[in-house]
Design a protein around this motif. Structure first.
Motif, short mmCIF file in Angstrom:
data_model
loop_
_atom_site.label_atom_id
_atom_site.label_comp_id
_atom_site.label_asym_id
_atom_site.label_seq_id
_atom_site.Cartn_x
_atom_site.Cartn_y
_atom_site.Cartn_z
N ALA A 186 0.84 -1.20 0.00
CA ALA A 186 0.00 0.00 0.00
C ALA A 186 0.87 1.25 0.00
CB ALA A 186 -0.92 -0.01 1.22
N ASN A 187 1.99 1.20 0.72
CA ASN A 187 2.90 2.33 0.76
C ASN A 187 3.52 2.59 -0.61
OD1 ASN A 187 4.31 4.35 2.49
ND2 ASN A 187 6.12 3.25 1.80
N ILE A 188 3.81 1.50 -1.34
CA ILE A 188 4.35 1.65 -2.69
C ILE A 188 3.35 2.38 -3.58
CG2 ILE A 188 4.97 0.37 -4.78
CD1 ILE A 188 6.24 -1.75 -2.96
N LYS A 189 2.07 2.01 -3.47
CA LYS A 189 1.04 2.67 -4.28
C LYS A 189 0.95 4.16 -3.94
CE LYS A 189 -2.86 0.74 -5.27
NZ LYS A 189 -2.68 0.62 -6.73
N LYS A 190 1.12 4.49 -2.65
CA LYS A 190 1.11 5.90 -2.25
C LYS A 190 2.29 6.66 -2.85
CE LYS A 190 -1.22 5.64 2.26
NZ LYS A 190 -1.05 5.89 3.71
N MET A 191 3.43 5.96 -2.91
CA MET A 191 4.64 6.61 -3.40
C MET A 191 4.53 6.99 -4.87
SD MET A 191 7.37 4.06 -1.55
CE MET A 191 8.71 4.51 -2.62
N ILE A 192 3.75 6.24 -5.64
CA ILE A 192 3.67 6.48 -7.08
C ILE A 192 2.21 6.71 -7.46
CG2 ILE A 192 4.30 5.64 -9.35
CD1 ILE A 192 6.26 3.78 -8.04
N TRP A 193 1.82 7.95 -7.40
CA TRP A 193 0.44 8.28 -7.73
C TRP A 193 0.16 8.05 -9.21
CZ3 TRP A 193 -3.00 8.95 -4.09
CH2 TRP A 193 -2.59 9.42 -2.84
N PRO A 258 11.94 0.66 -11.10
CA PRO A 258 11.40 -0.24 -10.08
C PRO A 258 12.32 -0.40 -8.86
CG PRO A 258 11.16 -1.20 -12.26
CD PRO A 258 12.05 -0.01 -12.40
N TYR A 259 13.62 -0.16 -9.08
CA TYR A 259 14.58 -0.33 -7.99
C TYR A 259 14.90 0.99 -7.28
CZ TYR A 259 15.21 -5.07 -9.63
OH TYR A 259 14.99 -6.37 -9.98
N ASN A 260 14.24 2.06 -7.70
CA ASN A 260 14.44 3.35 -7.05
C ASN A 260 13.17 4.17 -7.19
OD1 ASN A 260 15.58 5.51 -5.73
ND2 ASN A 260 16.91 6.12 -7.43
N LEU A 261 12.12 3.68 -6.54
CA LEU A 261 10.81 4.30 -6.68
C LEU A 261 10.80 5.74 -6.19
CD1 LEU A 261 8.52 1.36 -5.52
CD2 LEU A 261 9.11 2.02 -7.85
N LEU A 262 11.60 6.05 -5.19
CA LEU A 262 11.61 7.41 -4.64
C LEU A 262 12.17 8.43 -5.61
CD1 LEU A 262 12.70 6.74 -0.95
CD2 LEU A 262 10.46 7.49 -1.75
#
Length: 275
Positions: A186-193, A258-262
């Protein structure tokens, strides 16, 4: 109620040492450590603290079922220390090309990991050890973690780690795996709107795959390492991680690493990403 301290293996090892404290369930403590983990994802000691806060009710029956069986006796005799086997890359490299052993060595060397390193992270907690079969079972569970990555095809990217956790839950259900796996997704989904990547579909597929596969902890690891990787996957009923790979494909099309979503331009503000 079963008195596990009265049960012994054939060699006399007690199933549960009488001095081993009863695990204490604490959801607030687990959530606190999960929030800390979201801020420092490299601190794997927090993962162990989360698991300790959410003990599985059927943990001891699972330990008994394997440890006191003929299979368990065989595994304890032939594989007393998985880290020693898994970190002996010179020996593992003697297996045929394309084996699980070669794939494992490639993965660990590329990522700069060792089985002993995972042991060291667990020991940072300073928890006492007990000469019982619970200790053996818990350590064997821990020491197979990186093999899960190799067998499933899930990488060490953020989504890959969540998928491995949900695969592990399918193998050995615990609320800790569910908390970290689903909350992390869920946090990943938040990170990438706005991304169309099926993140939740990927972790659900991982959970289903883990549930449908024979438990790796019960398998003779030394023998599996000698076999072709694809043969082991077939025997263990581990299919291609299609949803996970679809996420990677979509992210790359969207300009997301994918390896650096931020690093993505689609990342929401920092406070929300670390919530």
């Amino acid at each position: 109620m079963t008195d596990y301290t009265a049960l012994h293996a054939a060699d006399g090892t007690v199933l549960r040492h009488p001095d081993r404290p009863e695990p204490r369930y604490s959801l607030p403590r687990a959530i606190k450590n999960f929030r800390l983990l979201m801020k420092d994802k490299e601190d794997t000691s927090l993962v162990f603290k989360i698991y300790e806060s959410l003990p599985a009710r059927n943990f001891m029956p699972r330990v008994e079922q394997l440890a006191l069986s003929e299979r368990g006796e065989y595994l304890r005799e032939t594989e007393p220390s998985l880290p020693e086997i898994l970190d002996d890359h010179a020996e593992l490299r003697k297996t045929p090309k394309g084996s699980l052993a070669h794939a494992y060595c490639d993965f660990m060397e590329t990522e700069g990991l060792t089985a002993a390193g995972l042991v060291a992270e667990a020991e940072k907690l300073g928890r006492p050890k007990y000469p019982d079969l619970v200790q053996w079972f818990a350590e064997r569970s821990r020491d197979t973690h990186d093999l899960f990555h190799v067998l499933t095809g899930y990488g060490r990217d953020a989504l890959g780690e969540q998928c491995v956790l949900l695969f592990t839950h399918g193998q050995s259900p615990t609320q800790g795996h569910l908390l970290i796996g689903y909350a992390g997704a869920a946090n990943i989904k938040k990170m990438i709107w706005g991304s169309k990547a099926p993140v939740m579909g990927a972790v659900r597929q991982a959970k289903k795959t883990g549930k449908g596969a024979p438990r790796l902890i019960e398998q003779p690891i030394r023998e599996l390492l000698k076999q072709p990787l694809e043969t082991v996957r077939e025997v263990l009923n581990i299919p291609e991680p299609t949803k996970y790979r679809e996420c990677h494909r979509i992210w790359r099309e969207e300009g997301i690493d994918p390896y650096n979503l931020l690093a993505s331009e689609n990342t929401p503000d920092e406070n929300l990403a670390s919530a």
